[in-house]
Design a protein around this motif. Structure first.
Motif, mmCIF file in Angstrom:
data_model
loop_
_atom_site.group_PDB
_atom_site.id
_atom_site.type_symbol
_atom_site.label_atom_id
_atom_site.label_comp_id
_atom_site.label_asym_id
_atom_site.label_seq_id
_atom_site.Cartn_x
_atom_site.Cartn_y
_atom_site.Cartn_z
ATOM 1 N N ILE A 77 22.455 107.642 -57.594
ATOM 2 C CA ILE A 77 21.757 106.366 -57.426
ATOM 3 C C ILE A 77 21.174 106.292 -56.012
ATOM 4 N N PRO A 78 19.890 105.982 -55.843
ATOM 5 C CA PRO A 78 19.288 105.894 -54.503
ATOM 6 C C PRO A 78 20.064 104.946 -53.598
ATOM 7 N N PRO A 79 20.164 105.276 -52.299
ATOM 8 C CA PRO A 79 21.010 104.501 -51.369
ATOM 9 C C PRO A 79 20.739 103.009 -51.335
ATOM 10 N N ASP A 80 19.460 102.591 -51.333
ATOM 11 C CA ASP A 80 19.171 101.169 -51.200
ATOM 12 C C ASP A 80 19.718 100.337 -52.355
ATOM 13 N N GLY A 81 19.829 100.920 -53.543
ATOM 14 C CA GLY A 81 20.337 100.163 -54.677
ATOM 15 C C GLY A 81 21.776 100.474 -55.029
ATOM 16 N N TYR A 82 22.381 101.407 -54.292
ATOM 17 C CA TYR A 82 23.703 101.900 -54.688
ATOM 18 C C TYR A 82 24.783 100.820 -54.586
ATOM 19 N N ARG A 83 24.873 100.151 -53.453
ATOM 20 C CA ARG A 83 25.938 99.157 -53.276
ATOM 21 C C ARG A 83 25.852 98.051 -54.331
ATOM 22 N N THR A 84 24.622 97.611 -54.617
ATOM 23 C CA THR A 84 24.451 96.549 -55.601
ATOM 24 C C THR A 84 24.943 97.001 -56.977
ATOM 25 N N ARG A 85 24.589 98.222 -57.378
ATOM 26 C CA ARG A 85 25.039 98.750 -58.666
ATOM 27 C C ARG A 85 26.565 98.850 -58.711
ATOM 28 N N LEU A 86 27.149 99.330 -57.617
ATOM 29 C CA LEU A 86 28.601 99.507 -57.586
ATOM 30 C C LEU A 86 29.309 98.159 -57.657
ATOM 31 N N LYS A 87 28.791 97.167 -56.926
ATOM 32 C CA LYS A 87 29.400 95.833 -56.954
ATOM 33 C C LYS A 87 29.274 95.191 -58.333
ATOM 34 N N THR A 88 28.181 95.500 -59.033
ATOM 35 C CA THR A 88 27.976 94.948 -60.372
ATOM 36 C C THR A 88 29.034 95.464 -61.346
ATOM 37 N N VAL A 89 29.285 96.775 -61.334
ATOM 38 C CA VAL A 89 30.306 97.314 -62.245
ATOM 39 C C VAL A 89 31.703 96.910 -61.791
ATOM 40 N N ALA A 90 31.871 96.712 -60.481
ATOM 41 C CA ALA A 90 33.174 96.248 -59.985
ATOM 42 C C ALA A 90 33.474 94.852 -60.508
ATOM 43 N N ALA A 91 32.464 93.995 -60.522
ATOM 44 C CA ALA A 91 32.646 92.620 -61.011
ATOM 45 C C ALA A 91 33.031 92.606 -62.488
ATOM 46 N N ALA A 92 32.560 93.621 -63.221
ATOM 47 C CA ALA A 92 32.875 93.709 -64.654
ATOM 48 C C ALA A 92 34.099 94.575 -64.922
ATOM 49 N N ASN A 93 34.743 95.065 -63.857
ATOM 50 C CA ASN A 93 35.900 95.960 -63.971
ATOM 51 C C ASN A 93 35.578 97.187 -64.818
ATOM 52 N N GLU A 94 34.402 97.769 -64.577
ATOM 53 C CA GLU A 94 33.964 98.955 -65.300
ATOM 54 C C GLU A 94 33.622 100.078 -64.323
ATOM 55 N N MET A 95 34.519 100.319 -63.387
ATOM 56 C CA MET A 95 34.272 101.302 -62.332
ATOM 57 C C MET A 95 34.199 102.728 -62.893
ATOM 58 N N PRO A 96 33.328 103.575 -62.292
ATOM 59 C CA PRO A 96 33.399 105.005 -62.615
ATOM 60 C C PRO A 96 34.718 105.570 -62.108
ATOM 61 N N ASP A 97 35.069 106.768 -62.565
ATOM 62 C CA ASP A 97 36.348 107.360 -62.145
ATOM 63 C C ASP A 97 36.369 107.622 -60.641
ATOM 64 N N LEU A 98 35.288 108.194 -60.133
ATOM 65 C CA LEU A 98 35.141 108.467 -58.709
ATOM 66 C C LEU A 98 33.812 107.904 -58.233
ATOM 67 N N PHE A 99 33.767 107.472 -56.976
ATOM 68 C CA PHE A 99 32.535 106.847 -56.482
ATOM 69 C C PHE A 99 32.521 106.872 -54.951
ATOM 70 N N VAL A 100 31.322 106.998 -54.401
ATOM 71 C CA VAL A 100 31.148 106.880 -52.956
ATOM 72 C C VAL A 100 31.418 105.429 -52.565
ATOM 73 N N MET A 101 32.244 105.229 -51.544
ATOM 74 C CA MET A 101 32.577 103.875 -51.103
ATOM 75 C C MET A 101 32.627 103.803 -49.585
ATOM 76 N N TRP A 102 32.607 102.580 -49.068
ATOM 77 C CA TRP A 102 32.598 102.344 -47.628
ATOM 78 C C TRP A 102 33.976 101.869 -47.148
ATOM 79 N N PRO A 103 34.288 102.151 -45.892
ATOM 80 C CA PRO A 103 35.535 101.628 -45.326
ATOM 81 C C PRO A 103 35.403 100.152 -44.992
ATOM 82 N N GLY A 104 36.503 99.529 -44.620
ATOM 83 C CA GLY A 104 36.461 98.137 -44.187
ATOM 84 C C GLY A 104 36.441 97.165 -45.344
ATOM 85 N N VAL A 105 35.431 96.316 -45.355
ATOM 86 C CA VAL A 105 35.373 95.207 -46.315
ATOM 87 C C VAL A 105 35.371 95.688 -47.755
#
Length: 437
Positions: A77-105
């Protein structure tokens, strides 16, 4: 006799079918090598042509070749849209098995939502690897004793890049003070040269690469951490408004090219590399992009330093804002053989060999690796030395919640288009108070 043989053969076939059926179990079954077949999903943002992205994709492809028992479903997923896509699946509790993530918040928010699981077991099983990380590398990925990822990069965010030829031809030096910076802006504007390239389309860049460090120069780190915790400081305090005013003054002086809110950071980096701007304030991630797109001659003309000091500022001027880079997180739903396959892939992407390859792709890492400067660009070697000679201060969106960081990002876009610093400060404080409830 033939009838008896037919009955035996039929029985054997039936037994084989039943055994094959018993081997099928959701995401796992047996393959021709006798290993349990595993299905594993991975989301990443290594989509660009920069050297680091190419390196990480090559590591993933090699893992696939080395592990035929793993069926890898990769989403790039292109960087500019990546966080939004990841947060969307997180809100639905449909996370991929592995994923690039950020430290902190992000780590805190995902852990509080029971979306992550710790990787202590993996780290403890490879102690030499774990001990090879620089001090503090796991802090942003840790909650209590649990560690949720291992960083694959180091991300200083506020490096002042400059074009040596443009500055020299106009009688300028890399600015060390705010007055020197504003003078450079005036001189360059008179020559119709863009002083500082900016690509703030995605809104985070002005905050992460300019304001986090600029504000620290004004307020000092202690004030920011207190304001973020709502512990004796507020974002409506005079020093924060003053920091906003400094950034707005830079915009009012014409430091940035027209349309800076309509191009992204990659376009900004290309603009600078093409010699259309004398300076650029960007993160360490620019180095791998520049190595892939700029000519040898262009790279040799680049220099790097820290942001200028602020008169009367409370912060240390010999600093760079930054965080450890992204890592790979693992969904809390990953279990059994799938978990071991996930561990193997995480190690392939963040282990010692990967760290060395990432460093040689002109990307800083938070791991003890000796740099062979013959394998990187001159500007990367210069930034490598610079980062090792200064201390690091917090990046605002590494401490603030997502909601507050979004408010600040949008506020800075407004600020650079003429918005009032006091009003923006009030909105940020209101968002912080709401989050603290």
């Amino acid at each position: 006799m033939n009838k008896k043989l037919s009955i035996v053969a039929t029985s054997l076939v039936t037994t084989s079918i039943l055994l094959a059926a018993c081997g099928s179990n959701g995401d796992t079954n047996s393959n021709s090598n006798g290993k349990e077949k595993v299905m594993l999903s991975l989301w990443h943002n290594y989509t660009g042509d920069d050297q680091r992205a190419q390196t990480m994709r090559a590591i993933i492809e090699q893992y696939q070749k080395d592990h035929p028992e793993v069926e890898l479903d990769v989403q790039a997923i292109p960087p500019d849209g990546y966080r939004t896509r990841l947060k969307t699946v997180a809100a639905a509790n449909e996370m991929p098995d592995l994923f690039v993530m950020w430290p902190g918040v992000m780590t805190k928010e995902f852990q509080s939502g029971n979306l992550l699981q710790p990787i202590n077991e993996l780290l403890d099983s490879k102690k030499e690897w774990k001990d090879g990380f620089l001090p503090g590398s796991f802090d942003g990925f840790s909650i209590g004793e649990d560690i949720f990822s291992a960083p694959i990069a180091l991300s200083p965010t506020s490096i002042l890049y400059y074009n040596k030829s443009i500055l020299e031809e106009n009688g300028l030096q890399p600015p060390k003070t705010w007055d020197e910076l504003m003078n450079a802006v005036t001189v360059l504007k008179e020559k119709k040269i863009t002083p500082i390239a900016l690509g703030n389309k995605a809104a985070w860049l002005a905050q992460s690469s300019i304001f986090s460090s600029l504000a620290d120069r004004v307020t000092g780190t202690e004030w920011f951490l207190k304001a973020a915790a709502q512990d004796g400081a507020k974002f409506t305090d005079p020093e924060f408004v003053e920091a906003l005013t400094y950034l707005q003054d830079l915009g009012k002086a014409g430091a940035f090219q027209d349309g800076f809110n309509s191009i992204d950071n990659t376009q900004m980096e290309q603009y600078f590399a093409q010699g259309k701007a004398a300076m650029m304030i960007d993160g360490g991630w620019a180095l791998t992009n520049l190595a892939a797109s700029a000519s040898k001659e262009t790279l040799e003309q680049m220099g790097a330093t820290v942001l200028p000091s602020i008169p009367g500022g409370k912060g240390d001027p010999n600093t760079i804002s930054g965080v450890v880079g992204t890592g790979i997180g693992m969904s809390s739903k990953v279990k059994d053989a799938k978990k071991q396959a996930a561990y193997d892939l995480m190690y392939a992407m963040a282990g010692p060999d990967a760290q060395k390859r990432v460093l040689e792709s002109n990307q800083l890492v938070s791991y003890k690796v000796d740099l062979d400067k013959t394998k990187v660009t001159p500007i990367f070697a210069e930034v490598y030395d610079l980062v090792n000679s200064v201390t690091t201060t917090p990046v605002y969106d590494g401490v603030m919640s997502s909601a507050v960081a979004d408010e600040l990002n949008n506020g800075l876009q407004d600020l650079l288009m003429g918005g009032k610093p006091e009003e923006i400060a009030k909105k940020v404080q209101a968002a912080q108070e709401k989050e603290a409830k």
